[in-house]
Scaffold this active site. Structure first.
Site, PDB file in Angstrom:
ATOM      1  CB  THR A  28     -13.300  20.929 -37.274  1.00 23.39           C
ATOM      2  OG1 THR A  28     -12.235  20.060 -36.931  1.00 23.39           O
ATOM      3  CG2 THR A  28     -13.617  20.811 -38.753  1.00 23.39           C
ATOM      4  CG  HIS A  82     -10.190  25.393 -38.790  1.00 25.24           C
ATOM      5  ND1 HIS A  82      -9.120  26.241 -38.723  1.00 25.24           N
ATOM      6  CD2 HIS A  82      -9.866  24.324 -38.016  1.00 25.24           C
ATOM      7  CE1 HIS A  82      -8.190  25.701 -37.955  1.00 25.24           C
ATOM      8  NE2 HIS A  82      -8.616  24.548 -37.498  1.00 25.24           N
TER       9      HIS A  82
END
Lengths: 346, 346, 346, 346
Positions: free
Chosen positions: A44, A47
């Site tokens: 995550t 990202h």
């Protein structure tokens, strides 16, 4: 107590991160202030770093990144009785509301008001972080840093591996990123009879064997279907633990899943894809379950039990260490596929 | 006892069926001979009748069609002690081996050596049928013919509805063919709080309401998503019972399924299709289970309990009756979408 | 093929056994003839040997004793296709009917027509035994005799340990006879976090540690309650596996069981006894399950998985070996409390 | 807003209660103030009233009695966002900590820091009560008072009946006090095939039939064992719901429980008693679960579903109504055995 601290922030919309001096956060009545000892990098975070479509649609800069964190409680709010200054804690990254229908029925992991630290509010790639007390999981003082920092991510592996009955069963793990690797260790610890694993990174295929896989195959170059069928006397596997999100791996996994088998799905695909519904689920009478985060807080208790008993040894997982200022290098390592977990220290 | 009997057979590869005089079947040591009282038509029979790709690939003529059958035991093999001449029975259509790993672990419904009567061996659109004794389920003498003949198909509905916990839950049934209609009745009987149903046949939409649905919608013409969300205070449904096999209905169903919800899948799709894996299963932490046949023999006991207690009333289901000679007309009715179950008598 | 064989029989009502020459048994169409390689002694055999009240009420001499058996298939009935001559097999001791409501719903272990070999029909303390083919479990040719002979009894341990979720849990095993000892090994293999054990035999207390217990205590002389509470931070255990049938041990076990805990009960008490129902079950919201035999045949598959993967090592269990003629000495050893399993060979 | 209110209090140790004028309670930041519309009497209240051994050991006067309460929110603390003034609520009587290992794993009903309102802190036989917001369950405005006031107690019935799979099963309910009666209604609503009930009060035996029992018997005067065996073709019942706490009824219940059956235990016995452990649990392979309070908050959602769908009609339950000043008369009625629930209004 100083007033300012070092933090890795996303200063504004767009790729990249920066190190800034920012104020040490204040705490609310139900929060604790944690002095960060270490952080690790999650997919995550990547990202957010790269500012892909998902990140652009969700993250509102400026924000401090990072959610896999351990450290020490240095202050607590007026209503906190569950923790005391000096507690050594790992953080759960989902701040849940305790009020919604999910939280009130033991399903906090799908709380409809969840905020994710480092994404929806300030994270922990920093010297300090404030967090609701219930998100600070107490560790024994002698727990190695490299294990404490991994517990949140380890919880994904535990949640996935505990979602099916693996006892005396044959298991296929598709995808050997860090969570896949930890899932192999959990499956071994809770009695899997045989563990087969696939990935496309030679580094991770070899790593899978070290974590306890009986057989680790290259998902494309090796004859996965034939090899696993042969290893299972033509029966296929009892349980599929899907950690890749790759349609071809998912298809491979379900092809190898025996009728009446179980599949637990943690891997996130890039989008909708074509799937053979009849053959893989309906006719096969398969049971399939989607895995999201950690079951709060059951997974944390389970993770603690596995770690403290020595049934799972996470110490090989952290393969690279950087200072938080070296975040660019850390993200590069993480993206290469040639690493386990990458740890940052303030 | 005569030597010949009337039977509806597939005489050779290709569409259609014919009525022939054939020998009354002999029985093996573990079999019973059943004088057929009634049969009903299943979707599978329609595939055989029309001789589609699936049928062409599996069925070896000549063969007697039909597998939803009830009748009377008129003879039994030397090893049969569980049944006696005069027993009024309904037939389970899957002949299972009792020996494979599935049969030996309570998963006979996915026996790896299953033979389906009317498809893999002679069926019961005839005056007599021979069948292993274990496939003949004893009925009380006063069970109406229209209910006895439906029990095998009703078992699909029971198997599906019992695959999730429906108690005090909100349910969506996608697809209101006969099995979907019976599933609605089962869901009502076992404590569903609210039942929503979709189909594209006005006849069946109306039928769904009669079987106990609170709301029955046209899957295309009505605003299904909006309507069901409104009816559920925006929460969606707790359980999806998918009986259609239609990708758009499946997508609709999973869109309406709340996080943490359960889906049981009986509907068979025409082939692979595009599905939003992340949104519908992984992020939603959904549990999905494929349903195949009936759990042998648990489902039969459950079906018996629901019928005998009066909790489920199957009497509205048979809407059309024909003599077996009128099979063309019967199949036409069955294909129209404007029928419940179609019953044949010898 | 000879016509007569050596067998240990109960010739008539009353204590003791005798070695006789008897005819080699014939086989029915669904049976196999097994040439016995080894047998082991169960507590049930001891009841038959001593001719206690239970034995006097159930056993009808003359009968061949013994039901924990392994050997080689030397002949098979006309209907047997699942086995062939030369198969190396372990025997399941419960001959079940396959027809009753329990057998037909995956509950064969409580078949209402069960016959127990060595008790209700001729057993295997002999050179040969005939048995329904489904009761002969195929082993790999290289499985050590000492493990093959134990599989039936090991199944009790597996059935008990698999009856609760032990993953990352703290477990108490009350009673360290052979089944208790094997249960400890299973609990360890399937991820128990900590295993506490009690017995009153110093031999078995020490044995429990070798099988994987973290702590093994004398049920009377040690301060069990205080010690286990201290070891569990005052929380008690998550799961009780009760293998003793002794009321004081049962009370101890339930006192240590935490609220919401699980208890699996294999131990058989001498008769009714006084139990604190409210405190131990109702207020505690405990889940309690009675364990009988092995789940047929799921437990056998699970046992196979644990043995073949090496997760459980049964090799320390057989501590004494005798020829079947030495049965008196064997039973004496078995009764002493200073043994693991006692093996007999023809 | 007045400052004083009428309340039924236990002023000092010893039998009896008194009506006093006391200050209206203040509220903490996480609490709501509820103006009581109605209360009902529970068996626990009777213990407090009579001042038996249990009450003498637990209750510290002065204290306001009563915990089955419904009313309107008239004020809320500064941190409460989940409720607003005007909400019509029913109260959960267990104030739980949200922090202990049980609360954090979905087992709030066995919270290790539970406080029971009306026992451990002031209750609601009064004009006002303050309570944590999470204990105030919102009702639809049109829910009849007689149903709103029963929801907490109804939750015991739901928790018990939902503890086993009753679908298409035969059930025995031992004990037809108000919770037993409501349990019968729940069992009927969720698909029980047949419900047998026992009590020793002719009033309640008759009431059981009205709530949906197929057969209601006098536990002593009727031939319970013979009658239920006959009604079940000699098979006994699949599930025992034990609501009496009476050893002879428990023995009767387990005698009638079929092998492999489930028992859920809500009834509290007067103390330890003699129980046939082997016959009733071990050999029978029974599953037994102790029921405590309501599963928080799952049971409340389930109760809501059953009530709102009309599947359970609680309206016959309240048989007597008094003003709170008439508490002596109310307790007398409640003790007589000739009542359903007794309701009090301020």
């Amino acid at each position: 107590m100083p007033e300012m601290m070092k933090a890795v922030i996303k200063p504004h919309k767009g790729p990249g991160l920066e190190v800034h001096q920012v104020p040490i956060p204040s705490i609310k009545a139900d929060e604790v202030l944690v002095k960060v000892r270490a952080a690790s990098i999650c997919g995550t975070d990547l990202h957010v770093y790269l500012w892909d479509e998902w990140a652009a649609g969700r993250v509102n800069p400026p924000i401090i990144a990072g959610h896999e964190i351990c450290g020490d409680v240095v202050d607590r709010g007026s209503m906190v009785s569950s923790h005391k200054v000096g507690d050594y804690v790992s953080l759960e990254s989902h701040i849940i509301c305790n009020i919604c229908r999910f939280c009130r029925t033991g399903l906090g992991h799908i709380c409809e008001n969840t905020r994710l630290i480092g994404v929806d509010c300030d994270g922990g790639f920093a010297e300090y972080i404030s967090i609701p007390a219930q998100n600070a999981w107490p560790n024994p003082p002698d727990l190695p840093l490299e294990i404490a920092v991994l517990q949140e991510n380890f919880g994904n592996a535990v949640h996935t591996a505990f979602a099916a009955d693996l006892r005396a069963k044959k298991i296929l793990v598709t995808g050997c990123g860090p969570v896949g690797l930890m899932t192999i260790a959990v499956a071994r610890a809770i009695g899997a009879r045989a563990i087969y694993a696939t990935d496309i990174s030679p580094y991770r295929i070899e790593f899978a064997l070290r974590m306890g896989a009986d057989l680790a195959l290259h998902a494309i170059d090796d004859k996965v279907i034939e090899t696993v069928l042969e290893a299972t006397d033509g029966e296929g596997v009892d349980v599929l633990l899907e950690m890749s999100g790759v349609p071809s791996a998912i298809d491979q996994g379900f092809t190898l899943l025996k009728p009446g088998g179980d599949a637990a799905l943690l891997g996130v695909a890039h989008g909708p894809f074509t799937f053979d519904w009849n053959r893989h689920i309906v006719f096969k009478a398969a049971s399939v379950i989607g895995i999201s985060g950690r079951n709060l807080w059951r997974t944390w208790y389970q993770a603690r039990g596995l770690i403290r008993s020595g049934a799972v040894d996470l110490s090989p997982l952290v393969t690279h260490r950087y200072k938080i200022e070296e975040f660019d290098k850390a993200f590069e390592t993480m993206s290469s596929g040639d690493s386990g977990k990458v740890m940052l220290t303030p």
